[in-house]
Enzyme design. Structure first.
Site, mmCIF file in Angstrom:
data_model
loop_
_atom_site.group_PDB
_atom_site.id
_atom_site.type_symbol
_atom_site.label_atom_id
_atom_site.label_comp_id
_atom_site.label_asym_id
_atom_site.label_seq_id
_atom_site.Cartn_x
_atom_site.Cartn_y
_atom_site.Cartn_z
ATOM 1 N N GLY A 55 0.840 -1.194 0.000
ATOM 2 C CA GLY A 55 0.000 0.000 0.000
ATOM 3 C C GLY A 55 0.868 1.235 0.000
ATOM 4 N N CYS A 82 5.347 -6.071 1.383
ATOM 5 C CA CYS A 82 5.694 -4.650 1.383
ATOM 6 C C CYS A 82 5.038 -3.927 2.562
ATOM 7 C CB CYS A 82 5.330 -4.039 0.036
ATOM 8 S SG CYS A 82 6.209 -2.516 -0.265
ATOM 9 N N TYR A 83 4.042 -3.059 2.345
ATOM 10 C CA TYR A 83 3.405 -2.405 3.487
ATOM 11 C C TYR A 83 2.880 -3.442 4.473
ATOM 12 C CZ TYR A 83 0.412 0.619 6.274
ATOM 13 O OH TYR A 83 -0.171 1.293 7.321
ATOM 14 N N HIS A 170 7.937 -7.359 -4.055
ATOM 15 C CA HIS A 170 6.646 -7.797 -4.620
ATOM 16 C C HIS A 170 6.790 -9.110 -5.385
ATOM 17 C CE1 HIS A 170 4.268 -4.235 -3.658
ATOM 18 N NE2 HIS A 170 5.412 -3.579 -3.789
ATOM 19 N N GLU A 172 4.442 -10.783 -6.654
ATOM 20 C CA GLU A 172 3.340 -10.944 -7.609
ATOM 21 C C GLU A 172 3.623 -10.347 -8.980
ATOM 22 O OE1 GLU A 172 3.473 -9.029 -4.989
ATOM 23 O OE2 GLU A 172 2.438 -7.120 -5.256
ATOM 24 N N SER A 224 -24.670 -10.980 -25.872
ATOM 25 C CA SER A 224 -24.092 -9.990 -26.791
ATOM 26 C C SER A 224 -23.261 -10.679 -27.868
ATOM 27 C CB SER A 224 -23.192 -9.045 -26.008
ATOM 28 O OG SER A 224 -22.054 -9.757 -25.532
ATOM 29 N N GLY A 225 -22.926 -11.953 -27.643
ATOM 30 C CA GLY A 225 -21.986 -12.632 -28.536
ATOM 31 C C GLY A 225 -20.593 -12.653 -27.934
ATOM 32 N N GLY A 226 -20.377 -11.859 -26.892
ATOM 33 C CA GLY A 226 -19.078 -11.829 -26.209
ATOM 34 C C GLY A 226 -18.932 -13.027 -25.286
ATOM 35 N N VAL A 227 -17.699 -13.228 -24.827
ATOM 36 C CA VAL A 227 -17.416 -14.438 -24.053
ATOM 37 C C VAL A 227 -18.111 -14.419 -22.686
ATOM 38 C CG1 VAL A 227 -15.192 -13.556 -23.222
ATOM 39 C CG2 VAL A 227 -15.583 -15.992 -23.274
ATOM 40 N N ASP A 228 -18.230 -13.252 -22.051
ATOM 41 C CA ASP A 228 -18.792 -13.220 -20.693
ATOM 42 C C ASP A 228 -20.260 -13.650 -20.677
ATOM 43 O OD1 ASP A 228 -16.331 -12.150 -20.223
ATOM 44 O OD2 ASP A 228 -17.037 -10.121 -19.824
ATOM 45 N N SER A 229 -21.066 -13.002 -21.513
ATOM 46 C CA SER A 229 -22.496 -13.356 -21.463
ATOM 47 C C SER A 229 -22.716 -14.774 -21.973
ATOM 48 C CB SER A 229 -23.344 -12.343 -22.228
ATOM 49 O OG SER A 229 -22.921 -12.206 -23.560
ATOM 50 N N LYS A 373 -11.252 -12.334 -15.841
ATOM 51 C CA LYS A 373 -11.463 -12.621 -17.263
ATOM 52 C C LYS A 373 -10.739 -13.899 -17.713
ATOM 53 C CE LYS A 373 -12.993 -11.021 -21.300
ATOM 54 N NZ LYS A 373 -14.283 -10.370 -21.540
#
Ligand code: XMP
Length: 517
Positions: A55, A82-83, A170, A172, A224-229, A373
């Site tokens: 942080g 770190c913090y 870090h 990560e 929508s045709g997108g991967v999420d929906s 995602k």
């Protein structure tokens, strides 16, 4: 809950989400909570380990974030980064001081306690990424040093009996190339995680939760045709079968042949009822004469809601609305002013035509709410979606309307569709589809003079936009090979009537945006 959980307390680092993604990549479920989240929320998660993020504060700042008592009282392993490490040192009786030199950037661990379970399999010298102003000058009682750099004596520390660990750097970030091994050592060896967060488990878990929520109710879902929906609908479909109805609104602002392709894809991979609503004319009417980008978005969003409401009324009643909301949309921020309460239930709105207002009388079903995602893509593949759907480039909800500068008309849509199809064919044909984040054509409101054969022309200007990016938040223009650009340009001018000039957008984001409107 069938899987083990790690809790990450967010102290405001720009890398907090990245820690969560790394833990998930190690196949361990985790949740990111603001550092001041109440004990009851951790009780609910029953974490097998806790990570304290970095942080921007110093432990000596007035009002600096603290370590709530209930964290160490839980008696599960803790890793402070770190913090987070400085906080542990400060609260447990060590000494933290401003560092004579602010360390920001690459550093090297020249000594490591290779016997410590945290560093198992790692050896000095080890490249790490530092970013801190304060430094620990005395360890708290019971702690031992695990690693140092030439300038940082306590680059890592541990209280081996209490299973409390701290890293000044870090692990990560990509600049700590072996950092993932440190995180895996913490997760597997120290916390005893089994790595049970696999796509198969995610699917099983999601289906069980949807069934428990929906009971024998009915669900409607906008695709929508997108991967999420698509993935959200597939999970809901597996859970409730024909009590799910999907609606695909063709607003007429899609790319060349896209509506048919998307419907074929649903047909093959989504064995539930998918209703296509042909609303092109309504949307074109709503957009007639509109040139302002925000007004276009507003009208498209408004029209979409009306179409969706009418359709759901005609096909209903439905008690539930399925949505593809992702984890980054609902994570609470630990930034200043956040209370940690009730910030969740956010629905995608202006950026997504699939976003619907809360006053629609539905209860939300959001099976992707805990997923990043990358995880949605993995789940999609595990559900049998083909790679071209799973790795489809992002496409704005308002579609080509925000890629036509000026008024949207059927003629201008036609021109843009032809040019855009060539851009996509050439990039994909050159095998660059996976390297470039988004690539498309934009129709400008400009006309310029040209010459074709012996004739003077006065035609439209098409801009080509292709960007590389990790997440769409920042982007660079793609350094496409000149041959690819040359082929696109030649083909667009030859094959798209009334276009006589092609330009390439060489603006990064920021200061530009990816879309032109
Ligand atoms: P910008 O243009 O802001 O875009 O750099 C960032 C990402 O968001 C997409 N985008 C949208 N997506 N509705 C959407 O669903 C929108 O109104 C919208 N505007 C931009 C854009 O394609 C990029 O991936």
């Amino acid at each position: 809950m069938t899987h083990q959980t790690i809790a990450i307390l967010d102290y405001g680092s720009q890398y907090s989400q990245l820690i969560a993604r790394r833990v998930r990549e190690a196949r361990v479920y985790c949740e990111l909570l603001p550092w001041h989240a109440g004990a009851d929320r951790l009780d609910h998660l029953r974490p097998v380990g806790i990570i304290l993020s970095g942080g921007p504060s110093s432990v000596y700042d007035r009002g600096a974030p603290t370590l709530p008592d209930h964290v160490l009282a839980r008696d599960v392993p803790v890793l402070g980064i770190c913090y987070g490490m400085q906080l542990l040192a400060h609260e447990l009786g060590g000494r933290v001081e401003p560092s004579p030199v602010r360390e920001y950037g690459p550093a090297e661990l020249t000594w490591i306690d290779t016997q410590s379970p945290l560093f198992a399999g790692l050896h000095p010298p080890m490249k790490v990424w530092m970013s801190h102003g304060d430094i620990i000058t005395a360890l708290p009682p019971g702690f031992v040093s695990l690693a140092s750099t030439p300038t940082t004596e306590y680059a890592a520390m541990a209280h081996p009996e209490r299973h409390i660990y701290g890293l000044q750097f870090h692990p990560e970030v990509a600049h700590t190339p072996n950092g993932i091994y440190l995180l895996e050592n913490f997760l597997y060896t120290i916390c005893g995680c089994r790595g049970d967060w696999t796509p198969a488990n995610v699917i099983e878990d999601a289906i069980a939760r949807i069934r428990a929520q929906v009971g024998d109710g009915r669900v409607i879902c906008a695709l929508s045709g997108g991967v999420d929906s698509t993935v959200a609908a597939m999970l809901i479909g597996r859970a409730v079968g024909d009590r799910l109805t999907c609606v695909f609104v063709d607003h007429g602002l899609l790319r060349l042949d896209e509506a048919q392709q998307v419907m074929q894809m649903f047909h093959r991979f989504l064995p539930v009822r998918v209703v296509k609503v042909d609303a092109q004319e309504r949307f074109l009417r709503a957009l007639a004469g509109v040139t302002d980008p925000e007004e276009k978005r507003r009208r498209i969003g408004h029209e979409f809601i009306r179409v969706f409401e009418e359709t759901s009324r005609a096909l209903g009643p439905f008690q539930f609305l399925g949505q593809g909301t992702l984890y980054p949309d609902v994570i609470e921020s630990a930034g200043p002013g956040s209370t940690g309460h009730g910030a969740a239930a956010k629905i995608k709105t202006h950026h997504n035509v699939g976003g619907l207002p809360e006053d629609l009388q539905f209860e939300l079903v959001e099976p992707l709410r805990t997923l990043f995602k990358d995880e949605v893509r993995e789940v999609g593949l595990a559900l049998g979606l083909p790679a071209d759907v799973v790795y489809r480039q992002p496409f704005p909800g308002p579609g080509l309307a925000v890629r036509i500068l000026g008024e949207v008309t059927p003629e201008r849509l036609h021109t843009l569709r032809l040019a855009d199809a060539i851009v996509r064919e050439e990039i994909e044909g050159a095998g660059l589809g996976r390297d470039v984040w988004q690539y498309f054509a934009v129709l400008t409101p400009l006309r310029t003079v040209g010459v074709m054969g012996d004739n003077r022309t006065y035609g439209h200007v098409v801009a080509v936009r292709a960007v590389t990016s990790q997440d769409g938040m920042t982007a660079d223009w793609a350094h496409l090979p000149h041959e690819v650009l040359a082929r696109m340009s030649t083909r667009i001018v030859n094959e798209v009537p009334s276009v006589n000039r092609v330009v390439y957008d060489i603006t990064s984001k920021p200061p530009g945006t990816i879309e032109w409107e």
